[in-house]
Design an enzyme around this catalytic site. Structure first.
Site, PDB file in Angstrom:
ATOM      1  N   THR A 206       0.864  -1.195   0.000  1.00  0.00           N
ATOM      2  CA  THR A 206       0.000   0.000   0.000  1.00  0.00           C
ATOM      3  C   THR A 206       0.895   1.238   0.000  1.00  0.00           C
ATOM      4  OG1 THR A 206      -1.816  -1.056   1.137  1.00  0.00           O
ATOM      5  CG2 THR A 206      -1.569   1.299   1.545  1.00  0.00           C
ATOM      6  N   ARG A 234     -14.758  -6.574  -0.095  1.00  0.00           N
ATOM      7  CA  ARG A 234     -14.004  -6.174   1.107  1.00  0.00           C
ATOM      8  C   ARG A 234     -13.327  -4.799   0.904  1.00  0.00           C
ATOM      9  NH1 ARG A 234      -8.463  -4.721   2.496  1.00  0.00           N
ATOM     10  NH2 ARG A 234      -8.156  -5.246   4.667  1.00  0.00           N
ATOM     11  N   VAL A 235     -13.482  -3.943   1.892  1.00  0.00           N
ATOM     12  CA  VAL A 235     -12.812  -2.651   1.874  1.00  0.00           C
ATOM     13  C   VAL A 235     -11.983  -2.545   3.149  1.00  0.00           C
ATOM     14  CG1 VAL A 235     -13.138  -0.143   1.905  1.00  0.00           C
ATOM     15  CG2 VAL A 235     -14.670  -1.574   0.539  1.00  0.00           C
ATOM     16  N   ASP A 237      -8.823  -0.282   5.468  1.00  0.00           N
ATOM     17  CA  ASP A 237      -8.755   1.007   6.159  1.00  0.00           C
ATOM     18  C   ASP A 237      -8.344   2.169   5.259  1.00  0.00           C
ATOM     19  OD1 ASP A 237      -6.208  -0.345   5.975  1.00  0.00           O
ATOM     20  OD2 ASP A 237      -5.385   1.334   7.109  1.00  0.00           O
ATOM     21  N   GLY A 258      -1.140  -1.562   6.633  1.00  0.00           N
ATOM     22  CA  GLY A 258      -1.145  -2.728   7.510  1.00  0.00           C
ATOM     23  C   GLY A 258      -2.450  -3.479   7.379  1.00  0.00           C
TER      24      GLY A 258
HETATM   25  N1  ASP Z   1      -4.204  -1.414   4.742  1.00  0.00           N
HETATM   26  C1  ASP Z   1      -4.415  -2.083   3.494  1.00  0.00           C
HETATM   27  C2  ASP Z   1      -5.726  -2.814   3.549  1.00  0.00           C
HETATM   28  O1  ASP Z   1      -5.991  -3.464   4.547  1.00  0.00           O
HETATM   29  C3  ASP Z   1      -3.355  -3.049   3.125  1.00  0.00           C
HETATM   30  C4  ASP Z   1      -1.941  -2.625   3.390  1.00  0.00           C
HETATM   31  O2  ASP Z   1      -1.695  -1.561   3.913  1.00  0.00           O
HETATM   32  O3  ASP Z   1      -1.018  -3.390   3.080  1.00  0.00           O
HETATM   33  O4  ASP Z   1      -6.446  -2.795   2.599  1.00  0.00           O
END
Ligand code: ASP
Length: 344
Positions: A206, A234-235, A237, A258
């Site tokens: 991300t 799915r969504v 954060d 994360g």
């Molecule tokens: N935070 C992102 C999500 O859960 C994924 C990531 O940051 O790696 O969609």
């Protein structure tokens, strides 16, 4: 010896840029390219260098704007667009695959001066979701648009549209196939549990940016493909204001990366800002408290990049690594992947 070589070469680079430090009033920028399990032994020198170079390019593109009097919003959007257009990160090209072998992209942006924000979730044919998120903020009466509606809004705004296959990469497809195999092999284990056990392995990358401009405005932006093998719309954060992104000129600009489900439940970005604001502590201290203690104890993996109104940067993470780069208000530049900082 190889490990020492890798660490010395890439754990982090720090530079001091005295010429930039003379910029008055100060500007600052920090970016990330995701946090997770990044094994230094498994990463080739070539890949490490490619990632560092792309982080540098994104940082420079945003920082130049700030130096020329550009806005924090322009800087975070520009930096994130560079990372969205790179196959190295899980945003735009290089986004992870959904269970159905497509891509659904999420992004958000926030203006610390006005507390205005824009976000999109589950978009499939928008080349740069971060720019669409900004349009939601500036050209719609809403904060978050999702799915088909967001696509229709994108068309009405004339943003660049691409086929979903534009985001395809071989390596992410391979990760999806491995993830699916593991999930399907675990009979008796719920899909959710299987995905949780796989998340740090398969969702790296991300991207996000936080900036302070010469007018004292802070802004934050985040963009992602989400989690490998995600289903049912799915969504995470990243497009949720307060969870993955937050900015308030009085205290903070924050972009997170994360395990999204945890970042939503713990309201991570907003919680860090609120702690700094109401407890009167440094933003860096508040970020450590949330990422290294509260979230870690709960089992939530990831990290944040933070910038305070003085242009101080903090980038804590509780995973093995986090791709990140920054130039603070003093002109100190850093590009790093793992924990410790090695002077060049
Ligand atoms: N935070 C992102 C999500 O859960 C994924 C990531 O940051 O790696 O969609």
């Amino acid at each position: 010896m190889r490990l020492f070589g890798v660490l010395a070469a890439m754990t982090a680079f720090t530079f001091s840029l005295p010429a930039l430090a003379e910029t008055t009033p100060p500007v600052a920028l920090a970016i990330h390219g995701g946090a997770g399990t990044i094994d230094p032994e498994k990463m080739s020198d070539e890949k490490r260098q490619a990632i560092a170079a792309k982080l540098d390019e994104a940082l420079t593109s945003g920082y130049r704007l700030l130096q020329n009097g550009g806005s924090a919003l322009d800087a975070v959007e520009a930096a994130v667009r560079v990372l969205e257009d790179s196959p190295l990160f899980n945003a735009g090209v290089g986004a992870v695959y959904t269970w159905e072998e497509g891509h659904e992209l999420d992004a958000s942006i926030m203006d610390g001066a006005t507390l205005e924000a824009g976000a999109v979730a589950g978009v499939r044919t928008v080349r740069n979701p971060i720019s669409l998120a900004r349009k939601v903020m500036t050209d719609s009466p809403h904060v978050m648009l999702a799915g088909e509606g967001a696509e229709a809004f994108a068309r009405s705004q004339g943003v660049e549209m691409v086929p979903n296959s534009h985001f395809d990469t071989e390596s992410r497809l391979k990760s999806l196939k491995e993830a699916k195999e593991k999930i399907l092999a675990r009979e008796g284990v719920s899909h959710q549990a299987a995905v949780e056990s796989l998340e740090s392995e398969f969702k790296m990358g991300t991207v996000g940016a936080v900036a302070l401009d010469s007018t004292g405005t802070l802004a934050a932006a985040t963009s992602t493909g989400g989690m490998t093998a995600k289903r049912w719309g799915r969504v995470g954060d990243s497009p949720v204001i307060g969870a993955g992104t937050y900015a308030d000129d009085a205290v903070c600009a924050i972009s997170a990366t994360g395990h999204g489900e945890y970042f939503i439940r713990y309201n991570v970005a907003a919680d860090i800002c609120a702690r700094a604001k109401y407890q009167g502590i440094l933003l860096a201290e508040a970020a450590d408290e949330v990422i290294l203690k509260r979230l870690k104890q709960a089992g939530g993996t990831g990290g944040v990049i933070t910038l305070d109104p003085e242009g101080r940067v903090a980038m804590p993470f509780n995973t093995e690594g986090m791709y990140r780069a920054s130039i603070d208000a003093q002109g100190n530049k850093q590009i790093a992947i793992w924990q410790s900082v090695i002077e060049p």
